[in-house]
Design an enzyme around this catalytic site. Structure first.
Site, PDB file in Angstrom:
ATOM      1  CG  HIS A 243      -1.759  -1.186   1.422  1.00  0.00           C
ATOM      2  ND1 HIS A 243      -2.868  -1.456   0.654  1.00  0.00           N
ATOM      3  CD2 HIS A 243      -1.660  -2.218   2.302  1.00  0.00           C
ATOM      4  CE1 HIS A 243      -3.425  -2.575   1.057  1.00  0.00           C
ATOM      5  NE2 HIS A 243      -2.716  -3.059   2.043  1.00  0.00           N
ATOM      6  CG  ASP A 244       1.541   2.739   3.798  1.00  0.00           C
ATOM      7  OD1 ASP A 244       1.816   2.287   4.914  1.00  0.00           O
ATOM      8  OD2 ASP A 244       0.378   3.046   3.458  1.00  0.00           O
TER       9      ASP A 244
HETATM   10  O1  RIB Z   1      -5.189  -0.335   4.683  1.00  0.00           O
HETATM   11  C1  RIB Z   1      -3.796  -0.313   4.508  1.00  0.00           C
HETATM   12  C2  RIB Z   1      -3.178   0.806   5.290  1.00  0.00           C
HETATM   13  O2  RIB Z   1      -3.415   0.624   6.694  1.00  0.00           O
HETATM   14  C3  RIB Z   1      -1.645   0.869   5.151  1.00  0.00           C
HETATM   15  O3  RIB Z   1      -1.224   2.191   5.280  1.00  0.00           O
HETATM   16  C4  RIB Z   1      -1.178   0.055   6.316  1.00  0.00           C
HETATM   17  O4  RIB Z   1       0.146   0.417   6.715  1.00  0.00           O
HETATM   18  C5  RIB Z   1      -2.166   0.470   7.378  1.00  0.00           C
HETATM   19  O5  RIB Z   1      -1.752   1.728   7.891  1.00  0.00           O
HETATM   20 CA    CA Z   2       0.414   2.732   7.007  1.00  0.00          CA
END
Ligand code: RIB
Ligand code: CA
Length: 313
Positions: A243-244
């Site tokens: 994700h990040d």
């Molecule tokens: O849903 C995914 C997000 O939530 C990402 O940023 C993960 O690190 C958590 O923070």
């Molecule tokens: Ca995160």
């Protein structure tokens, strides 16, 4: 090229950690003014420690790290140890960071840094619950014109939620903060699950990271190996979503992404759909667009860039 001034705000789990390493590997493009930690994946004492560990691992002891808010603005804190492990970066076993924690509160750092900056000059990159960003906006509204863009990881629309059927974790944990951010009036780029679920750390991509063969590459590989297992089982896919790092990848190579300028509203009333990001893809609300919603990614290009950058550290 003048490096773009950014403030990173994160709830340092494994994917935030990879995001931090990627940002640290782009000193010519990104001027990291500071990193602020927020409670989310794990409690604040761990998210700030993990951020400091990653800056030290990247050799970026020049980057100040601050602790921000230890709980959401209104609701109780919800964490995700089942995904990230007890420490938040299970898979990386170093315990004591060499980078000291700054004494100033993270929200104060955001406010003071922006107040001292020129208009339209600083990009905010939040990858956790939006508590610190929202608290800064509420505390000092005069920071709003200083913000160039907010490139955040959060939300879900066509992909559905990962924490409730309608809500993604970052927005679900602090929906009121997300409401403050999405209504602040500054340009937003939203990396939601619609795009991050197309960014899977497949076995081949993980092997390429493992083949880097450096301490950073080895750390990234072992963190991702731990982090992936939960989502591989949950989604039944070849690898879990990363994700990040999509936020930093967008800053470095925006051409990797396809976005649509849409109106996004955060649910803060219904308990059943709390934290849902209602995305108006077709303009039916007639409300002015407030976010560039990421829909597509060149995932191979993303992982090629990520792997090449990690190898630089
Ligand atoms: O849903 C995914 C997000 O939530 C990402 O940023 C993960 O690190 C958590 O923070
Ligand atoms: Ca995160």
């Amino acid at each position: 090229m003048i490096a773009r001034p950014i403030i990173i705000d994160c709830d340092t789990g494994q994917d935030d950690a990879i995001m931090l390493l990627l940002a640290c590997a782009a000193p010519d493009e990104l001027d990291i003014l500071g990193v602020t930690a927020v409670a989310g994946n794990v409690p604040l004492p761990l998210t700030e420690r993990n951020a400091r560990l990653m800056c030290a691992l990247a050799g970026r002891t020049d980057i100040p790290v601050f602790a921000g808010c230890s709980r959401p603005m209104v609701r109780d804190l919800v964490t995700a140890e089942e995904v990230h492990g007890r420490t938040g970066i299970d898979g990386y076993d170093v315990d004591q960071p060499k980078v000291p924690l700054q004494q100033k509160h993270g929200v104060d750092f955001i406010v003071e840094t922006l107040m001292a900056a020129a208009d339209d000059s600083v990009t905010l990159v939040p990858t956790g619950p939006l508590t610190n960003i929202a608290m800064a906006l509420v505390r000092e509204p005069r920071i709003v014109p200083k913000i160039n863009e907010i490139v955040l990881m959060g939300g879900a629309a066509r992909e559905g939620g990962n924490t409730t059927p309608s809500a993604e974790f970052n927005i679900y944990v602090d929906p009121h903060a997300a409401h403050v951010v999405f209504t602040c009036g500054r340009p937003i780029v939203a990396m939601g699950l619609d795009v991050t679920h197309k960014t899977l750390t497949t076995k081949a991509r993980l092997a390429a990271i493992g083949a880097i063969g450096t301490p950073v590459g080895n750390a990234a590989h072992s963190m991702l190996e731990f982090y992936d297992r939960h989502d591989i089982e949950k989604y039944g896919t070849d690898g879990g979503p990363l994700h990040d790092p999509c936020t930093i990848a967008y800053l470095l190579e925006p051409g990797l992404f396809k976005t649509k300028h849409v109106y996004v509203e955060v649910e803060i009333h219904s308990e059943r759909t709390m934290g849902e990001t209602m995305v108006d893809f077709w303009g039916v609300t007639k409300r002015p667009p407030n976010a560039h919603w990421a829909q597509e990614i060149d995932a191979d290009g993303f992982y090629h860039m990520l792997t090449e950058r990690l190898a630089r550290l």
